[in-house]
Design an enzyme around this catalytic site. Structure first.
Site, PDB file in Angstrom:
ATOM      1  N   GLY A 165     -84.455-102.912  39.810  1.00 46.41           N
ATOM      2  CA  GLY A 165     -84.182-101.702  40.428  1.00 46.41           C
ATOM      3  C   GLY A 165     -85.440-101.102  41.214  1.00 46.41           C
ATOM      4  N   GLY A 166     -85.572 -99.851  41.070  1.00 46.91           N
ATOM      5  CA  GLY A 166     -86.282 -98.781  41.471  1.00 46.91           C
ATOM      6  C   GLY A 166     -87.711 -99.217  41.511  1.00 46.91           C
ATOM      7  NE  ARG A 172     -73.592 -96.766  30.986  1.00 47.60           N
ATOM      8  CZ  ARG A 172     -73.103 -96.476  30.059  1.00 47.60           C
ATOM      9  NH1 ARG A 172     -72.261 -97.067  29.156  1.00 47.60           N
ATOM     10  NH2 ARG A 172     -72.737 -95.166  29.982  1.00 47.60           N
ATOM     11  CB  VAL A 173     -75.518-105.244  31.858  1.00 44.69           C
ATOM     12  CG1 VAL A 173     -75.946-106.490  31.395  1.00 44.69           C
ATOM     13  CG2 VAL A 173     -74.737-104.528  30.811  1.00 44.69           C
ATOM     14  CG  ASP A 176     -84.051 -97.369  28.566  1.00 45.64           C
ATOM     15  OD1 ASP A 176     -83.474 -98.598  28.527  1.00 45.64           O
ATOM     16  OD2 ASP A 176     -84.969 -97.306  29.370  1.00 45.64           O
ATOM     17  CB  ILE A 177     -79.240-100.099  26.047  1.00 41.02           C
ATOM     18  CG1 ILE A 177     -78.426 -99.131  25.878  1.00 41.02           C
ATOM     19  CG2 ILE A 177     -78.877-101.466  25.186  1.00 41.02           C
ATOM     20  CD1 ILE A 177     -78.436 -98.384  24.392  1.00 41.02           C
ATOM     21  CE  LYS A 217     -89.054-111.282  14.967  1.00 43.04           C
ATOM     22  NZ  LYS A 217     -87.724-111.371  14.626  1.00 43.04           N
ATOM     23  CG  HIS A 240    -107.496 -67.573   1.461  1.00 44.24           C
ATOM     24  ND1 HIS A 240    -108.212 -68.287   2.126  1.00 44.24           N
ATOM     25  CD2 HIS A 240    -108.381 -66.865   0.591  1.00 44.24           C
ATOM     26  CE1 HIS A 240    -109.640 -68.301   1.694  1.00 44.24           C
ATOM     27  NE2 HIS A 240    -109.649 -67.326   0.878  1.00 44.24           N
ATOM     28  CD  GLU A 251    -112.719 -69.150   9.744  1.00 39.62           C
ATOM     29  OE1 GLU A 251    -113.066 -70.239   9.834  1.00 39.62           O
ATOM     30  OE2 GLU A 251    -112.163 -68.827   8.622  1.00 39.62           O
ATOM     31  CG  PHE A 286     -82.474 -59.182  -8.421  1.00 46.17           C
ATOM     32  CD1 PHE A 286     -83.205 -59.500  -9.666  1.00 46.17           C
ATOM     33  CD2 PHE A 286     -81.986 -60.415  -8.159  1.00 46.17           C
ATOM     34  CE1 PHE A 286     -83.011 -60.424 -10.418  1.00 46.17           C
ATOM     35  CE2 PHE A 286     -81.626 -61.451  -8.768  1.00 46.17           C
ATOM     36  CZ  PHE A 286     -82.150 -61.405 -10.179  1.00 46.17           C
TER      37      PHE A 286
END
Length: 524
Positions: A47-48, A76-77, A138-139, A150, A284, A336, A473
């Site tokens: 694509g782009g 998409r695919v 994104d797929i 991997k 503290h 500080e 309380f």
């Protein structure tokens, strides 16, 4: 399936012959593509990304030329195909894999350059809808990244423009990519997809209204390594997006303990952002003096008067621009850290003269609605909503015969705001927008009250006419009795004890006014 130990994985340098580029963030794309082309790497793209590479005059093949299948379903695919993923997952040091991809007509791909649709940026935009957010999941990108990561022994993966320069330098200098760099890039890739999926999962948890999600997904980038943790023998780092909230523009790097102190100070001052000029002093993570007044300099003097010993080496925060008057007052003792929304030029000039003093500008308030808090415990973590409650005196219940005067109402509200930020058991005596005594962290509520009274007397502050706030309380009447003897005339507390009637009776006996809020402010 048998797995090879890492020591047995092929650790040879990798020559890059083919690269697949498909990026959402196209910064740095063209210099990288040009470097690859100059190294005789065949470029494949989508694509782009492909269009931008062509416009730069660099040869590139469309993924569809490789797969023999056009992009479909509005893009998409496109990369989900055996000719792509076979090229990414093939172990080119494993002869059976080589034989199989040759038989299938699949060529190896040694480099994947992918960054993902901007899901987090999309959901953060005003007007973002579930439909828009879902389209930005994104797929194909995460699939390619995970496949390449991997197979890092045979494939290199780049997931951020920040990685391009080091990769390009090694490729030009050595004509290949080392095992160690590939493994490090794989580590970054898996962290990248983990963070991406965490944002998506958390978005859907929110979308479906799951108040306590069945799965806790936390993915935070490391902001910086710290010199050490709470003590010098403990290694430490800070994670997250602290720079969105603060700018430490002067002084040394913040330490582990500094971050805890700053967090406590930011949470308190956020509750006073709409109040009159307010100054709070911390030590503290515990407030040791808070005051509001017409000017910050006066508020500082009143806050400091609560406890003149503890502020040395402490933290000061204010809710207005820090001007030269309060700057001169603060400069009289060693402080500080100073935290403010902004600093006047004169104040900045004075305060930056000490190199070991840290100056912090508040860029964004911290206690926004919906914040969740986390705390690590054995075997896991605790999670809860942040203690964010609107304070409206009309919603409180006066339970004594005497109703509070207007001045007592102001004192009670001020004390109630402060006690929320004091560790349990918490007791705060206050009057005229000033803490008179603070008792914190004791195992007995009476002991906390005794400490608050003792500190007030030590500093020469009068307790007559003060309001006393308790984070929980009063379980017995003795706490109210002690407050009355000290000089308090009004009490604010959650209520809810089985001995409430006894406590109310004690208040009535001393002509005190007592208000029940119905909400507790424990801080463990």
């Amino acid at each position: 399936m048998s797995l090879q130990p890492l020591s047995e994985l092929p650790q040879k340098p990798l020559k890059i012959n083919r690269a697949l580029l498909s990026v959402s963030d196209k910064s740095g794309l063209i210099p990288l593509a040009r470097t690859l082309h100059e190294q005789n790497v065949e470029l494949i793209s989508t694509g782009g990304t492909a269009q931008k590479i062509r416009e730069a005059g660099i040869p590139v093949k469309d993924v569809s030329e490789i797969t023999g299948f056009e992009e479909c379903l509005d893009g998409r695919v496109k990369t989900l195909h055996p000719r792509i993923h076979g090229g990414l997952l093939a172990r080119t040091s494993h002869q059976p894999d080589i034989d199989e991809i040759q038989e299938l007509g699949i060529e190896p791909i040694e480099l994947v350059v992918v960054n993902l649709y901007p899901f987090k940026e999309t959901i953060d935009k005003p007007g973002s809808t579930p439909a828009i957010a879902t389209e930005n999941i994104d797929i194909g990108g995460p699939t390619m990244i995970r496949a390449a990561a991997k197979n890092f022994t045979h494939v290199c993966v780049l997931t951020s423009p920040e990685q391009y320069e080091a990769f390009g330098s090694e490729l030009k200098d050595k004509k290949d990519i080392s095992f160690n760099l590939r493994r490090d890039l794989a580590r970054r890739a898996f962290n990248h997809t983990a963070e991406y999926d965490a944002h998506i999962a958390n978005y859907f948890n929110t979308l479906t209204g799951e108040e306590t999600p069945s799965q806790l997904n936390i993915s935070l980038p490391k902001s910086q390594d710290l010199r050490y943790g709470e003590n010098p023998h403990q290694k430490a780092a800070v994670y997250g997006h602290q720079n969105e909230f603060i700018d430490c523009f002067h002084g040394k790097q913040l330490s582990y303990n500094n971050f805890l102190d700053v967090d406590a100070a930011l949470n308190l001052i956020a509750d006073f952002q709409d109040s009159d000029p307010t100054c709070a002093i911390f030590k503290h993570t515990v407030p040791c003096g808070i005051a509001t007044d017409d000017t910050l300099a006066t508020a500082w003097r009143k806050a400091f008067a609560t406890d003149t010993m503890s502020p040395f080496g402490g933290i000061v925060t204010v809710n207005r621009e820090l001007d030269i008057d309060i700057a001169k007052a603060i400069d009289e003792i060693f402080t500080e850290i100073i935290i403010a929304p902004s600093y006047s030029p004169e104040a900045k000039e004075l305060l930056t003269q000490k190199k070991n003093r840290r100056l912090i500008r508040i860029k964004k308030q911290v206690n926004v609605s919906g914040n969740r808090q986390f705390k690590s415990i054995f075997g896991g973590a605790l999670s809860q909503e942040a203690d964010i409650t609107a304070i409206d005196f009309d919603e409180f219940k006066t339970v004594t015969k005497r109703k509070p005067t207007q001045q007592e109402k102001k004192d009670l509200l001020f004390a109630w705001k402060v006690v929320k930020h004091v560790k349990s058991n918490a007791i705060v005596y206050a009057r005229d927008g000033q803490t008179i005594g603070i008792g914190t962290g004791q195992t007995s509520r009476v002991e906390s009250s005794e400490i608050a009274i003792a500190k007030a007397k030590q500093e020469g502050l009068k307790l007559e006419g003060t309001a006393i706030a308790s984070d929980a309380f009063f379980p017995f009447a003795d706490g109210v009795e002690a407050a009355a003897e000290a000089g308090a005339t009004s009490v604010i507390q959650p209520g809810g004890s089985i001995r409430d009637e006894e406590v109310i009776e004690a208040a009535n006996k001393h002509n005190m006014t007592m208000v029940f809020t119905g909400k507790r402010h424990f801080r463990h």
